[in-house]
Enzyme design. Sequence first.
Site, PDB file in Angstrom:
ATOM      1  N   CYS A   1      -4.911   2.462  -3.621  1.00 27.36           N
ATOM      2  CA  CYS A   1      -3.680   2.999  -3.022  1.00 27.36           C
ATOM      3  C   CYS A   1      -2.513   2.023  -3.194  1.00 27.36           C
ATOM      4  O   CYS A   1      -1.699   1.838  -2.278  1.00 27.36           O
ATOM      5  CB  CYS A   1      -3.868   3.344  -1.543  1.00 27.36           C
ATOM      6  SG  CYS A   1      -5.150   4.541  -1.252  1.00 27.36           S
TER       7      CYS A   1
ATOM      8  N   GLN B   1      -4.542  -5.007   7.157  1.00 26.91           N
ATOM      9  CA  GLN B   1      -5.548  -5.920   6.590  1.00 26.91           C
ATOM     10  C   GLN B   1      -5.494  -7.310   7.205  1.00 26.91           C
ATOM     11  O   GLN B   1      -6.175  -8.212   6.728  1.00 26.91           O
ATOM     12  CB  GLN B   1      -5.361  -6.018   5.061  1.00 26.91           C
ATOM     13  CG  GLN B   1      -5.521  -4.719   4.316  1.00 26.91           C
ATOM     14  CD  GLN B   1      -6.974  -4.220   4.256  1.00 26.91           C
ATOM     15  OE1 GLN B   1      -7.914  -4.934   4.602  1.00 26.91           O
ATOM     16  NE2 GLN B   1      -7.152  -2.980   3.825  1.00 26.91           N
TER      17      GLN B   1
ATOM     18  N   ASP C   1       3.025  -4.417   8.279  1.00 29.12           N
ATOM     19  CA  ASP C   1       1.833  -3.586   8.124  1.00 29.12           C
ATOM     20  C   ASP C   1       0.640  -4.527   8.267  1.00 29.12           C
ATOM     21  O   ASP C   1       0.320  -5.281   7.348  1.00 29.12           O
ATOM     22  CB  ASP C   1       1.871  -2.915   6.738  1.00 29.12           C
ATOM     23  CG  ASP C   1       0.535  -2.287   6.348  1.00 29.12           C
ATOM     24  OD1 ASP C   1      -0.437  -2.419   7.114  1.00 29.12           O
ATOM     25  OD2 ASP C   1       0.473  -1.681   5.263  1.00 29.12           O
TER      26      ASP C   1
ATOM     27  N   HIS D   1       0.863  -1.180   0.000  1.00 33.19           N
ATOM     28  CA  HIS D   1       0.000   0.000   0.000  1.00 33.19           C
ATOM     29  C   HIS D   1       0.905   1.236   0.000  1.00 33.19           C
ATOM     30  O   HIS D   1       2.027   1.188   0.515  1.00 33.19           O
ATOM     31  CB  HIS D   1      -0.842  -0.047   1.281  1.00 33.19           C
ATOM     32  CG  HIS D   1      -1.866   1.021   1.421  1.00 33.19           C
ATOM     33  ND1 HIS D   1      -1.582   2.271   1.907  1.00 33.19           N
ATOM     34  CD2 HIS D   1      -3.189   1.023   1.145  1.00 33.19           C
ATOM     35  CE1 HIS D   1      -2.690   2.988   1.925  1.00 33.19           C
ATOM     36  NE2 HIS D   1      -3.685   2.257   1.474  1.00 33.19           N
TER      37      HIS D   1
ATOM     38  N   LYS E   1     -10.435  -0.308  10.727  1.00 37.17           N
ATOM     39  CA  LYS E   1     -10.593  -1.501   9.878  1.00 37.17           C
ATOM     40  C   LYS E   1     -10.922  -2.731  10.723  1.00 37.17           C
ATOM     41  O   LYS E   1     -11.103  -3.821  10.200  1.00 37.17           O
ATOM     42  CB  LYS E   1      -9.303  -1.763   9.088  1.00 37.17           C
ATOM     43  CG  LYS E   1      -9.007  -0.694   8.035  1.00 37.17           C
ATOM     44  CD  LYS E   1      -7.860  -1.128   7.156  1.00 37.17           C
ATOM     45  CE  LYS E   1      -7.199   0.003   6.417  1.00 37.17           C
ATOM     46  NZ  LYS E   1      -8.021   0.570   5.351  1.00 37.17           N
TER      47      LYS E   1
HETATM   48  N1  C6P Z   1      -6.285   0.586   2.872  1.00 41.33           N
HETATM   49  C1  C6P Z   1      -8.177   0.226   1.396  1.00 41.33           C
HETATM   50  O1  C6P Z   1      -9.294   0.494   0.945  1.00 41.33           O
HETATM   51  P1  C6P Z   1      -5.007   3.884   7.145  1.00 41.33           P
HETATM   52  O2  C6P Z   1      -5.604   4.657   6.015  1.00 41.33           O
HETATM   53  O3  C6P Z   1      -3.826   4.584   7.762  1.00 41.33           O
HETATM   54  O4  C6P Z   1      -6.011   3.432   8.146  1.00 41.33           O
HETATM   55  O5  C6P Z   1      -4.460   2.511   6.502  1.00 41.33           O
HETATM   56  C2  C6P Z   1      -3.530   2.547   5.469  1.00 41.33           C
HETATM   57  C3  C6P Z   1      -3.294   1.184   4.934  1.00 41.33           C
HETATM   58  C4  C6P Z   1      -2.059   0.599   5.119  1.00 41.33           C
HETATM   59  N2  C6P Z   1      -1.793  -0.647   4.697  1.00 41.33           N
HETATM   60  C5  C6P Z   1      -2.718  -1.388   4.058  1.00 41.33           C
HETATM   61  C6  C6P Z   1      -2.370  -2.768   3.623  1.00 41.33           C
HETATM   62  C7  C6P Z   1      -3.982  -0.848   3.823  1.00 41.33           C
HETATM   63  O6  C6P Z   1      -4.884  -1.584   3.198  1.00 41.33           O
HETATM   64  C8  C6P Z   1      -4.277   0.467   4.256  1.00 41.33           C
HETATM   65  C9  C6P Z   1      -5.608   1.102   3.968  1.00 41.33           C
HETATM   66  C10 C6P Z   1      -7.642   1.033   2.551  1.00 41.33           C
HETATM   67  O7  C6P Z   1      -7.499  -0.686   0.949  1.00 41.33           O
HETATM   68  C11 C6P Z   1      -7.716   2.508   2.282  1.00 41.33           C
HETATM   69  S1  C6P Z   1      -6.681   3.006   0.967  1.00 41.33           S
END
Ligand code: C6P
Length: 409
Positions: A366, A205, A202, A125, A228
């Site tokens: 993203c 997910q 990370d 991401h 999430k």
């Molecule tokens: N992915 C998706 O629709 P934040 O925005 O900081 O809570 O998370 C960022 C992030 C980091 N790593 C991974 C693997 C992610 O999937 C995400 C967020 C969302 O896939 C929003 S782009």
Amino acid sequence: MIFQQTLHVEQLKSDFPILAQQVHGKPLVYLDNGATTQKPRRVIEAMNTYYHEYNANVHRGLYNLSAQATHAYEESHRKVAEFIGASFEEVIFTKGTTESLNLLAYSLGNTLQPGDEIVLTQLEHHSNIVPWQQLAKRKGLVLKYIKLTPDFHIDLAHAREIVTPRTKIVSVAHASNVLGTIAPVKELARIAHDNGALFIVDGAQSVPHMPINVREIDCDFFAFSGHKMYGPTGIGVLYGKRHLLERMDPFLFGGDMIREVHFTHSTWNDLPWKFEAGTPNIAEAVGLAAAIDYLTGVGMRHVQEYEADLTAYAHQKLSSLKGITVLGPKGARGSVLSFTIDGIHPHDASTLLDREGIAVRGGHHCAMPLMGLLGITGTVRASLSFYNTHEDIDKLAAAIIKAQEVFGV
Ligand code: C6P
């Protein structure tokens, strides 16, 4: 299938008030859980109660309300620590995964030298690419990417090739938000550590979908987001091994992160507060604790097994449709299904699906470098939760066929 019964999905679904609504006259089928999950009543009520009954700043007042707020805020750290197998001092609250990774890029970056290498994977991401790119630019570092195999797994042989004693950091997504690939984190931790590098996961997910134990993974840092995992937006977590956090510089400076401040210099508070400058997101921490209580009640093992069954069903169902290509590994995988529809742009597809009450994400998710690698500009993505059912998947399939009819493809 067994777990569908064990989980009492319809009952669980009724814990989420938002899911009872209709969209364009159709019952909402929410399949964008990778972007953010819906919130159970328990989370919403916990945050309401905080504002109704004990709103006050934390670590500052000696009066009753402040003591209650401080207790709840600290209790939330304790619950997160227990949930991921960490200790209290090792759990730092941030705004989310993105901020957790930026904290690391800033703080660990201070210790790196020109020519040092950082290894990521090709499916990251943006939030696990851009902070490292910026750091690499500032400090003259080299970024390398572990390749994917043709069947969308992390190529461990390539990881062994490019992680060397020059590597200082290896940072990978535990579960891909596009492909559903689950990274072999224990093996990657070993490869990183054998070469003297730090290993960052990370977990944005993965935490909502499987039991996590940071000690079993043996990662040095682990980042994730509250929103999430059925908690509120505005709060996330950075886990770090205590001895590493102790040596690191704070990321943000100001109130609460200090022990003493003089006109000429300052000293830092104990962990985890050293990394939590300013008034934190207290209501959100209360909400996150409630989300953890909720998930613990459901049982992460049950969540994982139910979602594995549902994902396999969705994979098979979508793959059987004409003109649909489902991306990602075929076997064990995360509960994210990205697909392309011949002749329909992902944005058009998600707009048409919305008309059927189905919420999915269409676009690059993203992960633009990964899209480039796959030779596409975007996908439609259905990302599942334990409150989704086989019926939701059937409705998705029927809505895709309807969209294909509209487009005449
Ligand atoms: N992915 C998706 O629709 P934040 O925005 O900081 O809570 O998370 C960022 C992030 C980091 N790593 C991974 C693997 C992610 O999937 C995400 C967020 C969302 O896939 C929003 S782009």
